[in-house]
Structure formats: structure tokens, C-alpha cells
Design an enzyme around this catalytic site. Structure first.
Site, mmCIF file in Angstrom:
data_model
loop_
_atom_site.group_PDB
_atom_site.id
_atom_site.type_symbol
_atom_site.label_atom_id
_atom_site.label_comp_id
_atom_site.label_asym_id
_atom_site.label_seq_id
_atom_site.Cartn_x
_atom_site.Cartn_y
_atom_site.Cartn_z
ATOM 1 C CB CYS A 1 33.183 -25.852 2.656
ATOM 2 S SG CYS A 1 33.279 -24.072 2.408
ATOM 3 C CD GLU B 1 28.377 13.832 40.509
ATOM 4 O OE1 GLU B 1 27.233 13.533 40.106
ATOM 5 O OE2 GLU B 1 28.591 14.643 41.413
ATOM 6 C CB CYS C 1 28.453 -24.033 3.390
ATOM 7 S SG CYS C 1 29.441 -25.148 2.393
ATOM 8 C CB CYS D 1 29.145 -22.411 -0.130
ATOM 9 S SG CYS D 1 30.632 -21.968 0.785
ATOM 10 C CG ASP E 1 7.040 -8.513 47.093
ATOM 11 O OD1 ASP E 1 7.429 -7.328 47.197
ATOM 12 O OD2 ASP E 1 7.192 -9.194 46.068
ATOM 13 C CD GLU F 1 19.691 13.201 35.770
ATOM 14 O OE1 GLU F 1 19.919 14.220 36.457
ATOM 15 O OE2 GLU F 1 19.543 13.224 34.536
ATOM 16 C CB CYS G 1 32.976 -25.177 -1.381
ATOM 17 S SG CYS G 1 31.333 -25.333 -0.667
ATOM 18 C CG ASP H 1 19.813 9.899 28.356
ATOM 19 O OD1 ASP H 1 19.612 11.118 28.369
ATOM 20 O OD2 ASP H 1 19.410 9.151 27.450
ATOM 21 N NE ARG I 1 17.835 22.779 34.561
ATOM 22 C CZ ARG I 1 17.618 23.650 33.578
ATOM 23 N NH1 ARG I 1 16.536 23.545 32.846
ATOM 24 N NH2 ARG I 1 18.458 24.620 33.340
ATOM 25 C CE LYS J 1 25.089 15.986 31.222
ATOM 26 N NZ LYS J 1 23.804 15.536 30.713
ATOM 27 C CB SER K 1 21.932 22.858 32.160
ATOM 28 O OG SER K 1 21.972 24.124 31.559
ATOM 29 C CE1 TYR L 1 22.367 16.272 40.239
ATOM 30 C CE2 TYR L 1 22.161 14.146 39.158
ATOM 31 C CZ TYR L 1 21.816 15.483 39.241
ATOM 32 O OH TYR L 1 20.940 16.013 38.349
ATOM 33 C CE LYS M 1 26.137 15.709 26.891
ATOM 34 N NZ LYS M 1 25.443 16.150 25.721
HETATM 35 S S1 IVH Z 1 25.338 17.478 38.876
HETATM 36 C C1 IVH Z 1 27.507 20.781 41.001
HETATM 37 N N1 IVH Z 1 25.604 14.947 38.320
HETATM 38 O O1 IVH Z 1 22.970 16.935 33.767
HETATM 39 C C2 IVH Z 1 27.104 19.645 40.154
HETATM 40 N N2 IVH Z 1 24.173 16.299 36.992
HETATM 41 O O2 IVH Z 1 23.362 19.126 31.853
HETATM 42 C C3 IVH Z 1 26.695 18.427 40.889
HETATM 43 N N3 IVH Z 1 23.013 15.073 35.225
HETATM 44 O O3 IVH Z 1 20.103 18.705 34.372
HETATM 45 C C4 IVH Z 1 26.492 17.227 40.097
HETATM 46 N N4 IVH Z 1 23.877 13.111 35.674
HETATM 47 O O4 IVH Z 1 20.076 16.359 35.289
HETATM 48 C C5 IVH Z 1 25.036 16.115 38.007
HETATM 49 N N5 IVH Z 1 25.849 12.690 37.924
HETATM 50 C C6 IVH Z 1 25.298 13.859 37.620
HETATM 51 C C7 IVH Z 1 24.389 13.986 36.549
HETATM 52 C C8 IVH Z 1 23.844 15.249 36.274
HETATM 53 C C9 IVH Z 1 23.046 13.782 34.889
HETATM 54 C C10 IVH Z 1 22.204 16.057 34.502
HETATM 55 C C11 IVH Z 1 21.333 16.898 35.376
HETATM 56 C C12 IVH Z 1 21.354 18.273 34.732
HETATM 57 C C13 IVH Z 1 22.145 18.032 33.498
HETATM 58 C C14 IVH Z 1 23.001 19.183 33.146
#
Ligand code: IVH
Length: 681
Positions: A446, A115, A441, A423, A38, A191, A426, A119, A138, A117, A83, A243, A329
Site C-alpha cells: 500500500c 498563583e 489495510c 483502503c 496505615d 482552596e 490502495c 478550580d 465562603r 488559580k 472574589s 494561599y 483566565k
Molecule cells: S487568592 C489576596 N489564590 O479564586 C489574594 N484565590 O475568584 C490571595 N482561587 O474564591 C490569593 N485559586 O477560591 C487565591 N491560588 C489562589 C486561588 C484562588 C483559586 C479562587 C478563590 C476565590 C476565587 C476568586
């Protein structure tokens, strides 16, 4: 300062700030204090204030953006952003592999890259001559929105790559530069996400201000990126992993992309893993389904990708998704079911805990039939009635929790629940202590409290009577063979053979489990007594301070309170326990039963951990946490329940939570159980 000097100083400052950032976020190693970082940033800002024309677009000062935009520009992606199709179980993913093999029999011979996934939301970063020029969402996959100004606030995203500043990342960078001659344009995808903690914090303050609550971390991350004022984005502390690498830097496998990305300065997820076949993929997915709680961010599955890029490409695209990758998933962690009844459990210290008996339901792979309701306030807060349909959540291995009542589904037949005034075990009146949410209690005799006390006495961290469990205790108590822990030592093999389910061998085992643990260290014994508020750490403090049980039992509150980490409540609890007639009698009985308590010093084996402090978090696999703590003390080390800068090691087991985050933040070394056992062996 003259301008030339200022420029030199700025370059140095940028290099160092960037080095710290890179080390902390990409290499996961904190090499400088937050305050140092900082302070350097402040100096940089001040110089830039004085010489505004020296501000470059990759300066750390540009992370707290400029003026809000009027609208987003559109960005056409160099390649479509896709996707994934989802799979949910082993059959689905096997079917997927078989489909690929029909297209190319050797399609999966090169294995899979798996990898986590995240959120969050997908982003695309375009670097020109090593400097971040465009960052986009995207959008519809073909055209996204230009959110460069917002993405620049995220520290994990490099504003420039080492090509423009050879020394930025320390001695290794020149090598990297030679390895990867960066082309003029470089395209990376990744991501953007928000940590669970920040997500909760922001939602809480949104709630307070009567603002919109975000349903999940993805919505919040997206909302923070898709708005016009970068200052708001900066406040949200977003994080990012890269990624995928679109530009050709010699990669032939997806795994290579991650390696290269990390080398040129991107933060990549170190949990990602190459798996040679679906069996390994399944293991990876199952592991993370079970352990996702210990991650600071939310994941909802794993992405499984055909690792060989040539084959991946050849497999092509169906609709909006590549054929060569799927999102595997996790099973949902939430489900709905009905409440059949509410029962009350009585704990070892007399606390009454309401438990919901549920219509059994499968959540995340296990059948759930009970959920904790914590206390009366929680029942009121949720407004639960017996017969209600509720939302149940099971996170990792913890006891399931009820999140919400679906009042819309009520029939009018639901019954209100009234917390008992007596209780359930007891029948003595229960008390709600001042300032506490729980009813207790307070009857020392007890039966439920005694039973729980017995479970505690035999447990691994207490007397460690391996071979005797709660079921056997129940049998022994129900048959009247034992009334307290001292009675255990008088049991004979014949006593047990008269009970159901006992045979020669099991009876022998049980008796030897009891007799072989007659000699015990003082701290374990103190812990085993089950004195309210005395956990294993306090037990050690007491054992060290007093040396013998005799001395401890005769102490007064003042002397107890003088011990570090022991406050008034704990002191009073200890004092009361030893001055209770029933307990005094129990200790006499245990003594005559032949219990031998070792002097405290004798447990020290070495002093190799002298001066070190260990913090344990999460559930360990092969030893109990208390055993681990004992091992540390046996070698002269110290243990603590909270992480600070003074902590030498954090030993993390399953479901480790906030302590792990804190350790990460402070740069405290984190080790797993295996590494720990190596240190103490
Ligand atoms: S993609 C060739 N890696 O999932 C693929 N996607 O349903 C390379 N997402 O819109 C790797 N984590 O935003 C990849 N570790 C991850 C991810 C990931 C989340 C999402 C991504 C995409 C969605 C597809």
C-alpha cells in the site's frame, strides 16, 4: 497498658504520623511507606478505642469524622472573603496596571505574586492555640457555613500547628516556633479541590449508579464539602492549598505569606511565583496555559496580586473584588464548530484513522482545522454526521478531540458517514482484526503505508536524517525518484536539483543528511525498519539479544517469546516481518546501498547508571524520548515504560500525565530534561 503509658504512646504516634503527612504533603517528599503510615494509624485507633477520653480534636483519627450533622452552623468571617475580577488578554492586564498606576504611580513597583488559580472552593481556617477550631466556606462573603467536620477529613489541612507539639515536624520546628510565635488566633485561607483523576473516577461511578454527574471539579469539591456526613467527604480524597494568611506574623508581601504558611505546616503551591513586571506575569500565564495538562488538578487561570501588602490594602475594594488582584483566565479549551468532512488517514502499520475536517476555529490560542475521531466505534458512540455542529476540545499540545454533537442544531441536511471497506490509498479491502477496534489495510504494498514507513525511517529516533522531512519524502515519492528507503541512498544532487524548491545548498544538505547517517547502531536500525509492535525499547532488547541483524532475521517465534517483555503478538509480528519476501528484498537493497550497522556493544559509554531504571514521560524539548532512553542505556542503565517502586528517576517533559502522578504517589524522584542531561553528560 495503663492510661499514662497510653497517652505517651499516643503522643509519639501522633507526632510521627503527622511528620509523615507533613513531609508528604507540605514538603513533597515521601519518607515512609503508605502501609507504614496505615499501620501506625491503626495502632493509634486501637489505643483510642480503649481510652476514649484520650481522643483529642487534632488526632489523625478525627480525620474520618464522627456523626453526620443536622445542619451547618453559620460563621461570620473576620474579614470579608472576596472574589476577583477577570482579565483575558495582555491588553486587559495592561489596562489594569495602568488603572492602578493612576491611583498610585508606584503601585506595581514591588512586582506581582502569581498563583495558579485552582478550580475548587475557597475556605477559611481558624486555629485557636494552634488547634483547628473552625473551618468555613465562603458563603456570601460575609457569613459562611461551618464545615469543620468535613474539612478535618482532608489530610493536607493541619489539625494542629507545631506550637502545640514542638517535635511534630522534626528538628526544624523549634526554629520555626521561635521565628513565628503563634498568636492565640490564627486565620488562614486556601482552596479545597479534587484531583482530575478522582474527579473522573467519581463521575464514572456516579454515572453507573445513575446518580448526578458533576460538571467540573469545583462542583464536586463543593458538593463534597457542603454535605452533612463527613464520611462521604473522606471518601472523596480532597486536597487543599493554603494561599493567604490574615493574621499578622510579620509579613509585608503576599509572597511572605506563602513562605510563612509553608513554615508553619500548611501545604502551599510550589509553582506559584514572584514576577517583577507584567512581562514576566504574561510569561508565567502562557507557560501554565500550555502546561496545565501535566498538573494533577484543574486550573483555569492565574491569580495576579500586587505583592506589596501595604499597597494592596491601599488600593482598596471595588464591589466584590480587591483592586490589587485579578484572575488572569486561560482561553477556553473548548469551542463549537462544524464538521466539513470526514477523511481517513492510513498509518505506518496500516491502521485506518478517521479524521474530522473542521471549519477552522480558534481554541486556546491556535487555529484548529482537524480533529481525530479515533475509530469507527467512536464515530458511532458520538453519533457524528458530516455537517454536524460539534464541541471540540484541545488539551495542551495533543490532537484536538470531539466531545459532543449538538444534535439540536441539525437541519436534516447532515450526511451519515460510512466507514470504508477499502483502503483509501490502495483500494484493497480492509480488515478488522479480532479483538481490535481499528480497521487495517493489510496490503504490504500500500503506497500510504510505504509513505508513512518512510517518514518513520528518516525520523529523529530512527535514522535521524536531519534536514529531510515528510515534505521532501512526498516530493521524492511523487516524482518517482524513490520507492523505498533503500532508494534514498542512491539519490544524487542532480536528481534533487530537478525538483521544485531545491537549490544548490538545500540539495547538498539533503544528500549529506542521507549519506552521513549510513552508519547506525543495530537497535536504531531495527526500530527504523518499522516492524509493527516494535518500538525503540523492544528494538534495544532485540539488538542486545541477537547482536546482528542476520541472527535476528533467522530466529523463530519461540526464541523471540523467550525474551523478557516480548509476548506472542510481538514475536509473531517480528517473525512475519522478516519472513516476508518484500522485506527480505528491502534488507538486501539496504545492505548493497552501503548501510553499516554497528555491533550493539559499541554504544556503551560508561556504566555509571548501572542498576538504575529511568522512565520517560511527556514530550522533551531538545531530544526525542528515544534518544534519552538510548543515553540511559549508553551508560549502562535501564529504561521502562511504567513507573514502579523500582524506578530510580522519572524524566518528565511537557504534557506528562499519569506516570507523573504515579511517581508522585510512590515518592519516585522526578527530574526534568535539563537535570537528566546533566546526569548523562
Ligand atoms: S487568592 C489576596 N489564590 O479564586 C489574594 N484565590 O475568584 C490571595 N482561587 O474564591 C490569593 N485559586 O477560591 C487565591 N491560588 C489562589 C486561588 C484562588 C483559586 C479562587 C478563590 C476565590 C476565587 C476568586
Amino acid at each position: 497498658m495503663v492510661k499514662q503509658e497510653a497517652k505517651k504512646r499516643l503522643d509519639k504516634l501522633k507526632g510521627l504520623i503527622n511528620k509523615y503527612r507533613h513531609s508528604r504533603l507540605v514538603l513533597d517528599k515521601t519518607i515512609a511507606d503508605e502501609q507504614v503510615e496505615d499501620s501506625l494509624k491503626k495502632e493509634l485507633f486501637d489505643i483510642e478505642q480503649e481510652f476514649p477520653d484520650l481522643v483529642t480534636s487534632d488526632s489523625p483519627s478525627q480525620r474520618v469524622g464522627g456523626e453526620p450533622l443536622r445542619e451547618f452552623k453559620k460563621v461570620k468571617h473576620p474579614e470579608r472573603m472576596l472574589s476577583f475580577n477577570d482579565v483575558f488578554n495582555n491588553k486587559d492586564i495592561t489596562d489594569w496596571e495602568n488603572r492602578l498606576k493612576r491611583i498610585d504611580p508606584r503601585a506595581t513597583e514591588g512586582g506581582f505574586y502569581c498563583e495558579l488559580k485552582l478550580d475548587g472552593l475557597a475556605i477559611e481556617l481558624i486555629y485557636e492555640n494552634g488547634v483547628l477550631k473552625t473551618g468555613a466556606t465562603r458563603g456570601n462573603g460575609t457569613v459562611g457555613e461551618d464545615v469543620t467536620h468535613n474539612l478535618k477529613t482532608i489530610e493536607a489541612i493541619p489539625l494542629s500547628l507545631p506550637v502545640t507539639s514542638p517535635d511534630a515536624f522534626g528538628s526544624g520546628s523549634r526554629q520555626n516556633r521561635r521565628d513565628y510565635q503563634l498568636p492565640v488566633t490564627l486565620v488562614v485561607r486556601g482552596e479545597v479541590f479534587i484531583n482530575k483523576k478522582d474527579f473522573e473516577k467519581i463521575n464514572k461511578s456516579q454515572d453507573k449508579a445513575n446518580n448526578k454527574i458533576y460538571a467540573n471539579p469545583r462542583n464536586l469539591a463543593a458538593g463534597s464539602i457542603r454535605q452533612l456526613d463527613p464520611k462521604l467527604t473522606a471518601e472523596r480524597h480532597l486536597d487543599s492549598f493554603a494561599y493567604s494568611l490574615l493574621t499578622d506574623l510579620g509579613q509585608t508581601k503576599h509572597e511572605d505569606e506563602h513562605e510563612i504558611l509553608k513554615k508553619i505546616g500548611f501545604r502551599t503551591n510550589t509553582h506559584n511565583k514572584f514576577c517583577k513586571n507584567l512581562e514576566e506575569v504574561q510569561k508565567f500565564r502562557d507557560y501554565w496555559e500550555k502546561h496545565r495538562e501535566k498538573l494533577p488538578y484543574e486550573i483555569d487561570g492565574v491569580v495576579v496580586i500586587v505583592n506589596d501588602n501595604r499597597i494592596f490594602k491601599k488600593l482598596g475594594i471595588v464591589g466584590k473584588a480587591p483592586r490589587g488582584a485579578v484572575a488572569y483566565k486561560f482561553s477556553p479549551r473548548r469551542s463549537t464548530t462544524t464538521i466539513k468532512d470526514i477523511i481517513i488517514g492510513v498509518g505506518r502499520t496500516g491502521t485506518l484513522t478517521p479524521v474530522a475536517v473542521l471549519e477552522p476555529v480558534e481554541i486556546g490560542g491556535t487555529m484548529v482545522s482537524r480533529a481525530t475521531l479515533h475509530n469507527e466505534d467512536e464515530i458511532k458512540r458520538l453519533g457524528i454526521k458530516i455537517g454536524d455542529t460539534v464541541v471540540v476540545e484541545r488539551a495542551g499540545d495533543v490532537i484536538p478531540d470531539i466531545k459532543q454533537v449538538l444534535t439540536e442544531l441539525r437541519t436534516g441536511k447532515e450526511k451519515s458517514f460510512h466507514f470504508p471497506t477499502k483502503c483509501p490509498s490502495c483500494n484493497e479491502p480492509v480488515k478488522r482484526l479480532e479483538g481490535e477496534v481499528a480497521y487495517k489495510c493489510v496490503n504490504k504494498n500500500c503506497p500510504a503505508i510505504k509513505r508513512e514507513g518512510m517518514y518513520h525511517f528518516i525520523s529523529r529516533s530512527a535514522m535521524d536524517m536531519d534536514g529531510i522531512g515528510p515534505k521532501i519524502i512526498d516530493q521524492l515519492m511523487d516524482s518517482g525518484l524513490i520507492k523505498d528507503s533503500a532508494d534514498l541512498y542512491g539519490l544524487t544532487k542532480e536528481d534533487l536539483l530537478n525538483l521544485e524548491r531545491f537549490a544548490e545548498k538545500s540539495a547538498d544538505n539533503a544528500i549529506s543528511a542521507i549519506q552521513s547517517k549510513k552508519t547506525v547502531s543495530l537497535d536504531r536500525f531495527i526500530y527504523a525498519l518499522g516492524i509493527p509492535h516494535v518500538g525503540s525499547e523492544t528494538a534495544v532488547d532485540l539488538a542486545r539479544k541477537f547482536g546482528t541483524l542476520e541472527k535476528l532475521s533467522k530466529t523463530d517465534k519461540e526464541e523471540l517469546e523467550a525474551i523478557k517483555d516480548i509476548g506472542a503478538t510481538v514475536a509473531e509480528s517480528i517473525y512475519d516481518w522478516f519472513n516476508n519476501g518484500y522485506n527480505q528484498n528491502l534488507i538486501k537493497k539496504l545492505n548493497s546501498a552501503g548501510i553499516k550497522i554497528l555491533k550493539q556493544e559499541s554504544s556503551q559509554k560508561s556504566s555509571k547508571l548501572k542498576g538504575m531504571t529511568f522512565v520517560f514521560t511527556g514530550t522533551l524539548e531538545t531530544i526525542a524520548r528515544e534518544q534519552g532512553e538510548e543515553m540511559v542505556r549508553e551508560h549502562g542503565g535501564d529504561t521502562s515504560s511504567s513507573v514502579s517502586k523500582e524506578t530510580s528517576y522519572v524524566v518528565a517533559g511537557e504534557n506528562a500525565g499519569s506516570k507523573l502522578d504515579k511517581a508522585n504517589k510512590l515518592g519516585v524522584k522526578i527530574i526534568d530534561e535539563k537535570e537528566f542531561l546533566k546526569i548523562v553528560s
